[in-house]
Each structure stands twice: as C-alpha cells, then as structure tokens.
Design a protein around this motif. Sequence first.
Motif, short mmCIF file in Angstrom:
data_model
loop_
_atom_site.label_atom_id
_atom_site.label_comp_id
_atom_site.label_asym_id
_atom_site.label_seq_id
_atom_site.Cartn_x
_atom_site.Cartn_y
_atom_site.Cartn_z
N SER A 38 -18.00 -41.28 55.71
CA SER A 38 -17.23 -40.29 54.97
C SER A 38 -17.81 -40.08 53.58
N SER A 39 -17.42 -38.99 52.94
CA SER A 39 -17.87 -38.70 51.58
C SER A 39 -17.37 -39.80 50.63
N ARG B 214 -11.79 -41.12 47.95
CA ARG B 214 -12.59 -40.11 48.62
C ARG B 214 -13.54 -39.44 47.63
N ARG C 205 -16.60 -36.23 46.79
CA ARG C 205 -17.00 -34.87 47.10
C ARG C 205 -18.28 -34.91 47.94
N HIS C 206 -18.59 -33.78 48.57
CA HIS C 206 -19.80 -33.69 49.39
C HIS C 206 -21.02 -33.51 48.49
N THR C 207 -21.53 -34.63 47.93
CA THR C 207 -22.71 -34.55 47.08
C THR C 207 -23.96 -34.28 47.92
N THR C 208 -23.96 -34.71 49.19
CA THR C 208 -25.04 -34.36 50.12
C THR C 208 -24.62 -33.10 50.87
N THR C 209 -25.38 -32.03 50.72
CA THR C 209 -24.98 -30.73 51.29
C THR C 209 -25.72 -30.39 52.57
N PRO D 293 -24.31 -35.25 55.28
CA PRO D 293 -23.06 -34.99 54.56
C PRO D 293 -21.91 -35.77 55.19
N GLY D 294 -20.91 -36.08 54.40
CA GLY D 294 -19.72 -36.75 54.94
C GLY D 294 -19.04 -35.88 55.99
#
Length: 332
Positions: free
Chosen positions: A179-180, A208, A210-214, A231-232
Amino acid sequence: MIEQHRSGYVVSDGPDSAGFPVDSLPEWQRPRFPPEQRPGVGDWLLIERAGSRDKVVALLPRHSAIKRGAAGEHYKQQLIAANIDTVFVVCGLDADFNPRRIERYLLLVRGGAEPVIVLTKADAALAADPEAVALATGALVELSQGIQVRAVNARDRDGVLAALSPWLGPGRTVVLVGSSGAGKSTITNSLLGSDRMKTGAVRESDARGRHTTTHRALIPLPSGACLIDTPGMRELKPTGEEDIGENFADVEALAEQCKFRDCSHHREPGCAVRAAIEAGKLDPQRFANYLKLREEVAGAANKLANRRAQKSEEKVLGKALNKRLDEKYGRH
C-alpha cells in the motif's frame, strides 16, 4: 521493458542503457484487446531498429506474471509486472500493518515467483513496543506457510541490503508491492544508495501515504539485480486463476478432517475447523478471510469462464461468416 506509460513504452537494451521510447503494435491499441496481453514492465520485447523511431515486432513469452482483477463491472485483468523471480510484499509495522491484506497480496502473487514478506518501520515499532513487533512477526511466520519474513528499517541501507540480498543476485528481477506509505520507494532508494525515487510522509491518523510512485519502473541495482517499484494498490481483486489452497493449506487440511465432506464449518457435528478455532489453533479472522477470498476467486473464475466462452463463440461465428462470404462472392 523498463517503463509503461499511457502514451507508450520505454525499453532498454542493457543495464547501462538510459532507455528509449518505442512504438507499439497497432493491435495493442484496439479497445477490445486484452490488457494483460499488452506488454508490461519486466516484459522482453523484440525490437526493430529502423530510422529515427524503433518499432516493436513481438512480445516474447513470459515465465511469470503478477496480475489482478481490474476495477469495473466487466471482467478484465491488469498486469502488474512480468518475468519476476521474487515479490517483496511490503507492509509497515504501524497502522498500515494488516495480516488480512498481506494474505490477499500473497494470493495474487503466487505462481512462478517467490513471495517474501518485508515489514518496514521496524526501528520506530521496536522503540515503541518490541514485544508487539515480535508477536506480529511471529504471527506472520505462522500464517505465511513457510514464506520468508524480514523486518527492516527501510532507511538503513546496510540493514536493508543484509536482509534482502539473498534475493538480489545478478540477473534476478524483484518487484515491490504494497500500500501507499508502506516504504517501497524508501527501500528502493536504500538499495540504490541514492534518493532516486520520490518519497512522502504518511498521515499520523491512519499511517496511509500519498501515491509518490506514479508509474511502474524497472531499475538496475548495483548488485546486478533488477527492481520494479509499483504504485500503491488500494484494490486487490482476484483474477479467478488463483489457487486458494496454496495460501490456506492449513485451513484446507483441517477441512479434510471434518466428519462431513460438504461441511459448511458452521454448526455441523464433527467440524474440525470449528474445533480448531475453539481450541485457539486457528485464527477466526484468518478463517473468515479464507471464506471471503474463496468466494471472490470463485466469482472471478466464473466471469473468466464466461468471457472465454463468449470469445470462443465469437470466433466460431466469425469463421462461419467468413465462409459464407467466401462461398457467396467466390473469395479464395
């Protein structure tokens, strides 16, 4: 292939290559083309070098693939990564810690790749409650049915390398899932020895991130291995191709000991599953998750069968139509 974007693909022809864009085959762009049959990160492609723009000739066979059911009403599959040797299932030892979610990840990543559970934020968790960390790790070892479990401080490069190096030999490909905010990108930076991947803070309320990996990307490591950061994923739907017994062998072994073969494990006499739960030998939440995942896999398998039957019927009808046109217009 080292990167997959909505607008196209980026491939590399060696560990020292920076990567270059390629055009995909026209059929891959058709709306009804199965998404899981398009190239994904980790796939091997046959490339034709011609002029200023390289072109894909073919997608080479995969030896493993990680997929999930795509969101939406209609049955579709989404490819997460291809040609993987090891899957690091990453989960934080904070509010992100969730054995049931780990069970769901393990269900999806089995088949051709070795899963390893990686628990991050071990430094903070140990400082707060070392006994809780020991209990959590022990519980995971019990439920993981022989899968390796490693607890790390994701920012400690030496510690991460020591814990994960057995799976990072030359020529090996590893993917990080979780997960993110679990610490996947932080692990990637530690393995690289540089802050290449963007990381972000997590919310204190629920841990939790944020989606830092896009987007998914394949990155060569100094050890000679390749690492894929993803991404998560908030939704983890089965594809219908999973083997529920592979991750819940303990539950199914108990079910075989029940007095009745069609035991529903509720109030039937001689139920070995209920007896194990009452004796404290089987976690009731693990059993409830087993029932939930078994139902989801069965539902997805039914949708998959219907989809394949429909495609087979369309193929037969298409051949029949072509035959009639050939007979009518004398085509050969």
